[in-house]
Design a protein around this motif. Sequence first.
Motif, PDB file in Angstrom:
ATOM      1  N   THR A 156       0.839  -1.199   0.000  1.00 20.59           N
ATOM      2  CA  THR A 156       0.000   0.000   0.000  1.00 20.59           C
ATOM      3  C   THR A 156       0.875   1.251   0.000  1.00 20.59           C
ATOM      4  OG1 THR A 156      -1.744  -1.169   1.195  1.00 20.59           O
ATOM      5  CG2 THR A 156      -1.818   1.229   1.234  1.00 20.59           C
ATOM      6  N   LEU A 157       1.989   1.215   0.723  1.00 24.18           N
ATOM      7  CA  LEU A 157       2.897   2.368   0.753  1.00 24.18           C
ATOM      8  C   LEU A 157       3.515   2.590  -0.626  1.00 24.18           C
ATOM      9  CD1 LEU A 157       4.383   4.637   2.162  1.00 24.18           C
ATOM     10  CD2 LEU A 157       6.095   2.959   2.947  1.00 24.18           C
TER      11      LEU A 157
ATOM     12  N   ASP B   9      -8.005   7.526   5.970  1.00 25.52           N
ATOM     13  CA  ASP B   9      -8.657   7.252   4.680  1.00 25.52           C
ATOM     14  C   ASP B   9      -7.694   6.646   3.673  1.00 25.52           C
ATOM     15  OD1 ASP B   9     -11.100   8.157   5.557  1.00 25.52           O
ATOM     16  OD2 ASP B   9     -10.834  10.188   4.783  1.00 25.52           O
ATOM     17  N   THR B  10      -6.395   6.910   3.852  1.00 25.92           N
ATOM     18  CA  THR B  10      -5.402   6.420   2.889  1.00 25.92           C
ATOM     19  C   THR B  10      -4.902   5.029   3.230  1.00 25.92           C
ATOM     20  OG1 THR B  10      -4.688   8.695   2.433  1.00 25.92           O
ATOM     21  CG2 THR B  10      -3.188   6.934   1.784  1.00 25.92           C
ATOM     22  N   PHE B  11      -4.712   4.736   4.512  1.00 25.10           N
ATOM     23  CA  PHE B  11      -4.046   3.481   4.879  1.00 25.10           C
ATOM     24  C   PHE B  11      -4.930   2.498   5.648  1.00 25.10           C
ATOM     25  CE2 PHE B  11      -0.550   6.558   4.370  1.00 25.10           C
ATOM     26  CZ  PHE B  11       0.168   5.891   3.378  1.00 25.10           C
ATOM     27  N   SER B  12      -6.190   2.840   5.898  1.00 22.31           N
ATOM     28  CA  SER B  12      -7.095   1.836   6.465  1.00 22.31           C
ATOM     29  C   SER B  12      -7.374   0.768   5.408  1.00 22.31           C
ATOM     30  CB  SER B  12      -8.401   2.488   6.908  1.00 22.31           C
ATOM     31  OG  SER B  12      -8.185   3.321   8.030  1.00 22.31           O
ATOM     32  N   ASP B  13      -7.858  -0.374   5.851  1.00 22.01           N
ATOM     33  CA  ASP B  13      -8.116  -1.510   4.941  1.00 22.01           C
ATOM     34  C   ASP B  13      -6.859  -1.891   4.172  1.00 22.01           C
ATOM     35  OD1 ASP B  13     -10.892  -1.684   5.595  1.00 22.01           O
ATOM     36  OD2 ASP B  13     -11.247   0.032   4.300  1.00 22.01           O
ATOM     37  N   SER B  14      -5.706  -1.824   4.864  1.00 23.29           N
ATOM     38  CA  SER B  14      -4.430  -2.193   4.251  1.00 23.29           C
ATOM     39  C   SER B  14      -3.774  -3.274   5.099  1.00 23.29           C
ATOM     40  CB  SER B  14      -3.525  -0.965   4.151  1.00 23.29           C
ATOM     41  OG  SER B  14      -3.113  -0.541   5.445  1.00 23.29           O
ATOM     42  N   GLU B  15      -2.549  -3.605   4.755  1.00 22.60           N
ATOM     43  CA  GLU B  15      -1.812  -4.614   5.519  1.00 22.60           C
ATOM     44  C   GLU B  15      -1.226  -4.057   6.817  1.00 22.60           C
ATOM     45  OE1 GLU B  15       1.084  -3.255   2.214  1.00 22.60           O
ATOM     46  OE2 GLU B  15      -1.059  -3.222   2.693  1.00 22.60           O
ATOM     47  N   TYR B  16      -1.364  -2.766   7.046  1.00 21.78           N
ATOM     48  CA  TYR B  16      -0.787  -2.146   8.240  1.00 21.78           C
ATOM     49  C   TYR B  16      -1.824  -2.098   9.356  1.00 21.78           C
ATOM     50  CZ  TYR B  16       2.147  -0.605   4.383  1.00 21.78           C
ATOM     51  OH  TYR B  16       2.925  -0.571   3.245  1.00 21.78           O
TER      52      TYR B  16
ATOM     53  N   THR C  43      -6.972  -0.712  12.227  1.00 25.12           N
ATOM     54  CA  THR C  43      -7.827  -1.898  12.137  1.00 25.12           C
ATOM     55  C   THR C  43      -9.181  -1.694  12.808  1.00 25.12           C
ATOM     56  OG1 THR C  43      -6.789  -2.807  14.135  1.00 25.12           O
ATOM     57  CG2 THR C  43      -5.874  -3.464  11.984  1.00 25.12           C
ATOM     58  N   ASN C  44      -9.274  -0.790  13.747  1.00 29.73           N
ATOM     59  CA  ASN C  44     -10.555  -0.543  14.389  1.00 29.73           C
ATOM     60  C   ASN C  44     -11.458   0.212  13.415  1.00 29.73           C
ATOM     61  OD1 ASN C  44      -9.629  -1.733  16.743  1.00 29.73           O
ATOM     62  ND2 ASN C  44      -8.981   0.215  17.671  1.00 29.73           N
ATOM     63  N   ALA C  45     -12.503  -0.464  12.981  1.00 28.21           N
ATOM     64  CA  ALA C  45     -13.389   0.130  11.986  1.00 28.21           C
ATOM     65  C   ALA C  45     -14.093   1.351  12.568  1.00 28.21           C
ATOM     66  CB  ALA C  45     -14.413  -0.896  11.522  1.00 28.21           C
ATOM     67  N   LYS C  46     -14.143   2.399  11.774  1.00 26.08           N
ATOM     68  CA  LYS C  46     -14.857   3.608  12.155  1.00 26.08           C
ATOM     69  C   LYS C  46     -16.253   3.556  11.537  1.00 26.08           C
ATOM     70  CE  LYS C  46     -11.387   5.332  14.381  1.00 26.08           C
ATOM     71  NZ  LYS C  46     -10.688   6.565  13.980  1.00 26.08           N
ATOM     72  N   HIS C  47     -17.262   3.776  12.370  1.00 25.77           N
ATOM     73  CA  HIS C  47     -18.645   3.664  11.924  1.00 25.77           C
ATOM     74  C   HIS C  47     -19.195   5.055  11.633  1.00 25.77           C
ATOM     75  CE1 HIS C  47     -18.197  -0.437  13.080  1.00 25.77           C
ATOM     76  NE2 HIS C  47     -18.215  -0.203  14.386  1.00 25.77           N
ATOM     77  N   PHE C  48     -19.372   5.333  10.350  1.00 28.85           N
ATOM     78  CA  PHE C  48     -19.837   6.650   9.920  1.00 28.85           C
ATOM     79  C   PHE C  48     -21.215   6.545   9.270  1.00 28.85           C
ATOM     80  CE2 PHE C  48     -15.126   6.751   9.084  1.00 28.85           C
ATOM     81  CZ  PHE C  48     -14.786   7.538  10.175  1.00 28.85           C
ATOM     82  N   ASN C  49     -21.897   7.684   9.191  1.00 23.04           N
ATOM     83  CA  ASN C  49     -22.975   7.811   8.214  1.00 23.04           C
ATOM     84  C   ASN C  49     -22.529   8.823   7.165  1.00 23.04           C
ATOM     85  OD1 ASN C  49     -23.347  10.301   9.461  1.00 23.04           O
ATOM     86  ND2 ASN C  49     -25.295   9.750  10.435  1.00 23.04           N
TER      87      ASN C  49
END
Length: 428
Positions: free
Chosen positions: A201-202, A262-269, A297-303
């Motif tokens: 990802t980097l 927003d850039t590095f979530s859902d990545s290998e880090y 890794t902690n998912a952020k819950h947005f609307n």
Amino acid sequence: MTHKPFDDEQLEHVLNNAPKLSDRRSKEEILNRLMADARLQDNSHLQEAIQQPIENEEAQQESKPLIQDEQPSRFKFRKMSIFTSIAAVFALTVLVGSMVMNNNTSQKDLASTPETANYSTLQEDRSAKEAATQDEALQSSIVAEHERMLSLRSSVYEEDVKDAVVFRIGLAGRDAESVPMTYVIPNERVATDFGTQKPSTLQMYEKYAPQIDEEAKGFTDYHPFKGELKEKDDKLVHVLPKDNNYDVASATVNEYKGTLEDTFSDSEYTEVEIQNEDGTPYEFSQEGEPSQAMSLTNAKHFNYYLYQDGNGAEYLSPDFRQTFANVTEALTLMKNKNDDVYVTVVPENVTYTVKEEAEGVVVTFDIPLDLASMEPIRATQLIEAMMLTAASFDQQLRLDNVVQESWEGFDLKTYLPKPVGPNKQYMP
């Protein structure tokens, strides 16, 4: 008149444009050649033409005394003139006949050439090709209709990344907030840029972030991040320089952290460590203490609400990154207007209830919702914003009590797919 290879006009044209013949042979030689030509031996017209002058001369000789010096030469001259004329006519006849035969032969040869054979084959296959063309036109119409339906969609779905990879990045908006973008990059381009090795990802960030013209899109010139980004096991380390614009105020700190997420979530880090150049944890002036590693890794819950950039383009984005404890709360509060930056996608006269089930979350409209009564883009934004909100809780969404059974390619009779990410973009 029936059509022939040479009609009267064509023959006249050929004769008028026939090459001028010249013959340096003597008249006696021509006569001898004609008389020796086997093709003329049985020609009654030629024999009559030869015999007639002879008979005329004999009659004249019987009725009139000959002048010794003049009569033989005059007879010889007339005889030679006749034969010369006959020779010219014969030669011209042979020439024209040869041209006609050559023309017929050429046409036969042309008919037997591969090109003409191909043409004949094409003629035979014309009906099949016309049928195929009609099928292609029908398929194109279907594809165009499909593209038209997808044109109002703004999110990325699994079908978009069958032959592509996703590159996520948070762009800095005019209100010091991160707006999540999802770039779809074809596998061929990634293979060209990185070869057979799968990029991290980097690596993708370092390659593609500088190629995004953020200001042209109505955002702040923010990427790539100042300082140094490096990998450390399963972590990401960001070494900040002493002078940076991330620590000016609380809003800029939130913007910075939002763009990192927003850039590095859902990545290998798993997390991001923010350090000084000497390796110690960076201390933000607004926080007053060394920063802790930020979890990825902690998912952020947005609307999701509607955000408009400096150029007037609209995106679906969390409302100042406000988080919620459960999906029912997040979907229910989407109706609220919280500020002047983010606009709710739910029309004022639309009300609904939210229910969580085993398969997903169900939104039921109190009054049958007629999507056709709304602007198509607004109706699509309403559906996708709710889908993204449910997806932030890793759930699928179903909409009940909608007049339409389908909309923009969405099957409203069942659960809708989970978006891969918001705000689909393509690399320049």
